[in-house]
Scaffold this active site. Structure first.
Site, PDB file in Angstrom:
ATOM      1  N   ALA A   1       6.356   2.692   3.101  1.00  0.00           N
ATOM      2  CA  ALA A   1       6.223   2.675   1.640  1.00  0.00           C
ATOM      3  C   ALA A   1       7.566   2.926   0.969  1.00  0.00           C
ATOM      4  O   ALA A   1       8.289   3.848   1.334  1.00  0.00           O
ATOM      5  CB  ALA A   1       5.212   3.729   1.197  1.00  0.00           C
TER       6      ALA A   1
ATOM      7  N   GLU B   1       7.273   1.755 -12.677  1.00  0.00           N
ATOM      8  CA  GLU B   1       6.750   0.592 -11.975  1.00  0.00           C
ATOM      9  C   GLU B   1       5.744  -0.122 -12.865  1.00  0.00           C
ATOM     10  O   GLU B   1       5.307   0.404 -13.897  1.00  0.00           O
ATOM     11  CB  GLU B   1       6.133   0.982 -10.624  1.00  0.00           C
ATOM     12  CG  GLU B   1       7.179   1.468  -9.632  1.00  0.00           C
ATOM     13  CD  GLU B   1       6.632   1.709  -8.240  1.00  0.00           C
ATOM     14  OE1 GLU B   1       5.426   1.490  -8.033  1.00  0.00           O
ATOM     15  OE2 GLU B   1       7.417   2.113  -7.366  1.00  0.00           O
TER      16      GLU B   1
ATOM     17  N   HIS C   1       1.214  -8.274  -2.689  1.00  0.00           N
ATOM     18  CA  HIS C   1       2.431  -7.835  -3.372  1.00  0.00           C
ATOM     19  C   HIS C   1       3.241  -9.073  -3.736  1.00  0.00           C
ATOM     20  O   HIS C   1       3.486  -9.932  -2.889  1.00  0.00           O
ATOM     21  CB  HIS C   1       3.255  -6.915  -2.481  1.00  0.00           C
ATOM     22  CG  HIS C   1       4.234  -6.080  -3.238  1.00  0.00           C
ATOM     23  ND1 HIS C   1       5.331  -6.634  -3.862  1.00  0.00           N
ATOM     24  CD2 HIS C   1       4.277  -4.751  -3.500  1.00  0.00           C
ATOM     25  CE1 HIS C   1       6.011  -5.669  -4.467  1.00  0.00           C
ATOM     26  NE2 HIS C   1       5.390  -4.522  -4.261  1.00  0.00           N
TER      27      HIS C   1
ATOM     28  N   ARG D   1       0.123  -6.381 -10.733  1.00  0.00           N
ATOM     29  CA  ARG D   1       0.532  -7.123  -9.542  1.00  0.00           C
ATOM     30  C   ARG D   1      -0.230  -8.417  -9.341  1.00  0.00           C
ATOM     31  O   ARG D   1       0.342  -9.418  -8.899  1.00  0.00           O
ATOM     32  CB  ARG D   1       0.365  -6.226  -8.302  1.00  0.00           C
ATOM     33  CG  ARG D   1       1.449  -5.182  -8.186  1.00  0.00           C
ATOM     34  CD  ARG D   1       1.284  -4.361  -6.929  1.00  0.00           C
ATOM     35  NE  ARG D   1       2.404  -3.434  -6.796  1.00  0.00           N
ATOM     36  CZ  ARG D   1       2.495  -2.512  -5.838  1.00  0.00           C
ATOM     37  NH1 ARG D   1       1.530  -2.413  -4.945  1.00  0.00           N
ATOM     38  NH2 ARG D   1       3.532  -1.710  -5.769  1.00  0.00           N
TER      39      ARG D   1
ATOM     40  N   HIS E   1      -0.749  -6.915   1.020  1.00  0.00           N
ATOM     41  CA  HIS E   1      -0.056  -5.633   0.935  1.00  0.00           C
ATOM     42  C   HIS E   1      -0.981  -4.423   0.955  1.00  0.00           C
ATOM     43  O   HIS E   1      -0.696  -3.432   1.618  1.00  0.00           O
ATOM     44  CB  HIS E   1       0.785  -5.617  -0.342  1.00  0.00           C
ATOM     45  CG  HIS E   1       1.577  -4.372  -0.561  1.00  0.00           C
ATOM     46  ND1 HIS E   1       2.561  -3.954   0.315  1.00  0.00           N
ATOM     47  CD2 HIS E   1       1.543  -3.444  -1.555  1.00  0.00           C
ATOM     48  CE1 HIS E   1       3.100  -2.816  -0.133  1.00  0.00           C
ATOM     49  NE2 HIS E   1       2.488  -2.486  -1.255  1.00  0.00           N
TER      50      HIS E   1
ATOM     51  N   ARG F   1      -5.118  -2.204  -7.507  1.00  0.00           N
ATOM     52  CA  ARG F   1      -4.454  -0.900  -7.434  1.00  0.00           C
ATOM     53  C   ARG F   1      -3.259  -0.821  -8.384  1.00  0.00           C
ATOM     54  O   ARG F   1      -2.407  -1.707  -8.414  1.00  0.00           O
ATOM     55  CB  ARG F   1      -3.978  -0.645  -6.006  1.00  0.00           C
ATOM     56  CG  ARG F   1      -3.159   0.629  -5.839  1.00  0.00           C
ATOM     57  CD  ARG F   1      -2.725   0.792  -4.408  1.00  0.00           C
ATOM     58  NE  ARG F   1      -1.789  -0.224  -3.976  1.00  0.00           N
ATOM     59  CZ  ARG F   1      -0.481  -0.021  -3.800  1.00  0.00           C
ATOM     60  NH1 ARG F   1       0.053   1.155  -4.072  1.00  0.00           N
ATOM     61  NH2 ARG F   1       0.292  -0.988  -3.371  1.00  0.00           N
TER      62      ARG F   1
ATOM     63  N   LEU G   1      -0.311   6.332  -2.206  1.00  0.00           N
ATOM     64  CA  LEU G   1       0.113   7.564  -1.542  1.00  0.00           C
ATOM     65  C   LEU G   1      -0.448   8.783  -2.263  1.00  0.00           C
ATOM     66  O   LEU G   1      -0.758   9.808  -1.634  1.00  0.00           O
ATOM     67  CB  LEU G   1       1.640   7.648  -1.487  1.00  0.00           C
ATOM     68  CG  LEU G   1       2.349   6.615  -0.598  1.00  0.00           C
ATOM     69  CD1 LEU G   1       3.844   6.899  -0.559  1.00  0.00           C
ATOM     70  CD2 LEU G   1       1.773   6.588   0.803  1.00  0.00           C
TER      71      LEU G   1
END
Length: 509
Positions: free
Chosen positions: A48, A116, A231, A276, A335, A370, A376
């Site tokens: 990651a 992000e 991704h 994404r 991903h 997501r 994480l």
């Protein structure tokens, strides 16, 4: 066959962040951790780059990250799960710091926060820049090896869960010395994702959903399997798996262009920092039109690129690309899996004595898509929830028996072309039916590809059932949202088999 009685101790299957954190939270209770590879190696956690999303900055609060998560999840997040997990971010970061994770700091010694896509605040906590996963796993590995209550069994691949009356009684594992039957009534699956079911993936080669296959064969309910996140910016160099170019590069201002230098996403809401699924589809459509696609950081970062992203710089230069002076070739790649083993707030599955944590679990946090770096966070937070539940469950001695013949190894290679063509960035009914027809005989064959085919079949069946486009699931034959389907999906292996029999009877003879 060798049999080991663990005396009621739980088994954790998987050596990534979720597995190691669960083991550490269970201490000082004895626990056995099964890992196919040495700790910290060949796990998605270690690879990651993006860090951990945590709403703990001075201008941030849980309500904002909750709102961002729900928006990205496109209408099917479990809002209670989102609130519970996001609100525990501060505690999880504090525990990781206590365990020795060297998170990046600013000039004043405070935690540094990155941005992000689809986040309304700079809230991504990194360690070692784009080496966050590696630094986190290094610290957790040291902590696990220093904890006497944790027994690590390396080179052991779990092959079956043994179940009696919907209750776990053991685990069959393959070791270098042959099969071993572990007697236990408590099992935690923390095996990571399913990316290796696809030709283009950013996941380790062993991440093909083995934990999902274990749980599905044991009778556990799965959730949201159709939602596979691609991704948008994998390094397009023809390798397998593909190196990842972190979303954080776009967070620092890099733009997406084609071979003519056209910024073809400029008019898309959010542009390069759109969710994404939006970015991945835009790139995929452009590539299908015959174009090459690149990530251009020359103006945004220029000479400072290696300082910000040393790991990505190393991978680019190894492929003959200098990100300081050249645009980086990219493509979408499998991903992250939003779906997985359906679990409750404590990580319990529908099978008694079976928990799941991390990417293998489906908590409802991610919904249809997501939010970056929430993965994480989920693993670190839910490890504590799972450990508390496991510790509070009375341990029992078991005497499992297992006489079935199974393949000694797993190989997802025969499944990859089928899944890539039918259940990739874009799907449609005929393609999904063809995939089901091709995958079902592989399951029945009891061959090395059987477990991967089982997971692929369930993903295809779930995608066939969802006759709409939502989040990371795009059906070209059902391109719009269906308000009646604004809910999570649940599926058992037996139901997927029935779908195969009803829709493609020729698949079963």
């Amino acid at each position: 066959m060798e049999q080991r009685d663990l005396g009621g101790s739980p088994i954790i299957i998987g050596g990534g962040l979720a597995g190691l954190m669960t083991a550490l939270y269970l201490a000082p209770e004895p626990v056995v951790l099964l890992s196919k590879a040495p700790l910290g190696i060949e796990t998605s956690s270690a690879w990651a780059q993006g860090g951990i999303a945590a709403c703990i900055g001075p201008d941030d609060r849980p309500a904002l990250q909750i709102e961002d998560t729900l928006k990205a999840g496109d209408g099917i997040c479990d809002e209670a799960a989102v609130k519970r997990i996001v609100s525990a971010a501060g505690e999880a970061i504090a525990e990781l710091i206590r365990l020795g994770v060297p998170f990046d700091r600013d000039g004043d010694g405070n935690l540094a926060f990155g941005l992000e896509a689809a986040h309304s605040r700079r809230r991504i906590v990194h360690a070692g820049g784009d080496g966050s996963g590696r630094e986190i796993m290094n610290a957790l590995t040291r902590a696990v090896l220093a904890t006497p209550s944790i027994t690590v069994v390396k080179g052991c691949a779990a092959r079956r869960l043994i179940v009696e009356d919907n209750r776990i009684v053991g685990v069959l594992g393959n070791t270098n010395c042959g099969p071993v039957l572990f007697a236990t009534g408590r099992v935690i699956i923390a095996t990571g994702g399913i990316g290796s079911l696809y030709l283009a993936s950013t996941n380790p080669a062993g991440s093909f959903g083995q934990g999902l296959a274990l749980a599905a064969r044991a009778g556990a309910t799965m959730a949201d399997l159709e939602f596979v996140q691609f991704h948008p910016t994998a390094l397009n160099i023809g390798a397998s798996p593909l190196p990842l170019v972190s979303e954080a590069v776009r967070g620092e201002g890099a733009i997406i262009i084609d071979e003519h230098g056209e910024r073809f996403m400029a008019n898309v809401p959010g542009a390069e920092l759109a969710p994404r699924d939006v970015v991945a589809r835009a790139i995929w459509h452009h590539m299908q039109g015959g174009h090459q696609v690149f990530l251009d950081a020359r103006q945004a970062l220029g000479k400072s690129f290696p300082q910000h992203f040393p790991g990505i710089t190393e991978k680019c230069r190894a492929a003959g690309i200098d990100p300081v002076t050249q645009p980086i070739p990219i493509r979408p790649a499998a991903h992250y899996h939003m779906g997985g083993i359906a679990v409750d707030a404590a990580g319990r599955s529908s099978v008694e004595g079976l928990w799941a944590c991390g990417e293998a679990a489906s908590t409802g946090l991610h919904g249809a898509n997501r939010l970056a770096s929430n993965s994480l966070l989920e693993a670190a937070v839910c490890a504590r929830f799972v450990a508390e539940s496991v510790a509070a469950t009375i341990s029992r001695r078991t005497s499992p028996r297992f006489d079935e013949e199974i393949a000694r190894s797993s190989d997802p290679a025969p499944v990859r072309k089928i899944m890539s063509e039918a259940a990739g960035v874009l799907r449609n009914g005929p393609g999904l039916r063809d995939a089901i027809a091709a995958l079902y005989p592989m399951i029945e064959a009891n061959a090395p590809e059987s477990d991967a085919a089982l997971v692929g079949l369930m993903i295809a069946a779930a995608a066939l059932k969802r006759q709409e486009s939502r989040g990371a699931h795009t059906r070209t034959d059902f391109p719009d949202h269906d308000p009646a389907l604004a809910h999570r999906s649940f599926l058992k292996f037996g139901e997927a088999v029935e779908i195969a029999r009803e829709l493609v009877p020729e698949a079963v003879g």
